[in-house]
Write an enzyme that holds these catalytic residues in place. Structure first.
Site, PDB file in Angstrom:
ATOM      1  CB  SER A 174      -1.007   0.208   1.263  1.00  0.00           C
ATOM      2  OG  SER A 174      -1.968  -1.040   1.070  1.00  0.00           O
ATOM      3  CD  GLU A 175      -0.199   3.883   1.675  1.00  0.00           C
ATOM      4  OE1 GLU A 175      -1.001   4.621   1.337  1.00  0.00           O
ATOM      5  OE2 GLU A 175      -0.121   2.939   2.404  1.00  0.00           O
ATOM      6  CB  THR A 176       7.482   1.893   0.043  1.00  0.00           C
ATOM      7  OG1 THR A 176       6.932   0.529  -0.667  1.00  0.00           O
ATOM      8  CG2 THR A 176       8.863   1.669   0.178  1.00  0.00           C
ATOM      9  CG  HIS A 214      -0.061   1.497   7.386  1.00  0.00           C
ATOM     10  ND1 HIS A 214      -1.184   2.336   6.640  1.00  0.00           N
ATOM     11  CD2 HIS A 214       0.587   0.590   6.625  1.00  0.00           C
ATOM     12  CE1 HIS A 214      -0.764   1.834   5.549  1.00  0.00           C
ATOM     13  NE2 HIS A 214       0.120   0.914   5.409  1.00  0.00           N
TER      14      HIS A 214
END
Length: 252
Positions: free
Chosen positions: A12-14, A48
């Site tokens: 989803s995100e890095t 997160h």
């Protein structure tokens, strides 16, 4: 390069942590730069991935500070140690009443004829908050089939970058509210647990429930709990846990 790595990670995100000064040290310094990328684009806020960044610095790098400051596109964010997790100090974004007819096609495409009780829009985050009828429970929200593939065709103006579905918790139950979050506009069909969505949800549900301290659950397949506390300075503390499950080295 950041975008290429995020696309390869396909999460989803890095998150990317950087030193703000060449003399900084990941063990001793308390202030760092932080950026987040989905597989498709850079995003202005990700809770997160900020929690994960703090967890790596605290638990793996053994940073000596009790509070870390991250310079980001959403301003300066703080992460501080707690006995049972990490507390993020995040902005709190209001969600304003939204004319249902302006977004009815988007909502119907996403959830069909599911009954909707309230619709709000957060211009700061470009997130659409859709509260489902209080007749629905957690099980319904978890099982709800959401059509994210067609949302890009229905909403392509740039106004909406994320869709929040939420319901009220059971009276006397463990959680004050439940949610799910979808962001195909930035390459994320459904996000597991979303701090940025809770910067909007916290504002909304605090008004609806008359509470400053709340316990929330995000109902994705990899869902998680969030402890929320609205601060007197107009921001929000969100506490969560993190576990390091994988370590590696980029070789190219």
């Amino acid at each position: 390069m950041h975008q290429k790595i995020a696309r390869e990670m396909n999460l989803s995100e890095t998150a990317f942590i950087r030193k703000l000064d060449p003399t900084d040290n990941f063990t001793q310094s308390s202030r760092f730069g932080l950026r987040w990328f989905t597989p498709a684009s850079e995003v202005p806020l990700c809770g997160h991935a900020t929690l994960a960044s703090a967890a790596v610095l605290f638990h793996k790098i053994k940073n000596v500070n009790s509070t870390l400051n991250f310079v980001t596109l959403s301003g300066e964010l703080k992460a501080r140690r707690a006995e049972d997790g990490i507390i993020l100090d995040l902005p709190l974004y209001p969600a304003h009443p939204q004319d249902f007819h302006e977004v009815k096609d988007l909502i119907k495409t996403a959830i069909g004829n599911t009954q909707v009780q309230d619709v709000r829009y957060s211009p700061d985050t470009r997130k659409l908050l859709v509260r489902l009828s209080d007749t629905y429970d957690r099980s319904f929200l978890e099982k709800l089939q959401v059509n994210t593939q067609s949302l890009l065709q229905v909403e392509n103006t740039g106004k909406v970058k994320g869709l929040i579905l939420t319901i009220k918790g059971d009276p006397g139950g463990q959680f004050d509210f439940y949610s799910r979050y979808f962001a195909p506009w930035v390459g994320v069909a459904e996000d597991p647990v979303t701090g940025s969505a809770h910067t909007v949800l916290s504002s909304y549900w605090s008004q609806q429930l008359g509470k400053k301290d709340m316990h929330a659950f995000q109902c994705s397949c990899r869902g998680g709990e969030l402890e929320i506390s609205l601060r007197p300075d107009g921001r929000v503390d969100i506490k969560g846990g993190a576990a390091v499950v994988l370590e590696g080295t980029l070789t190219a």
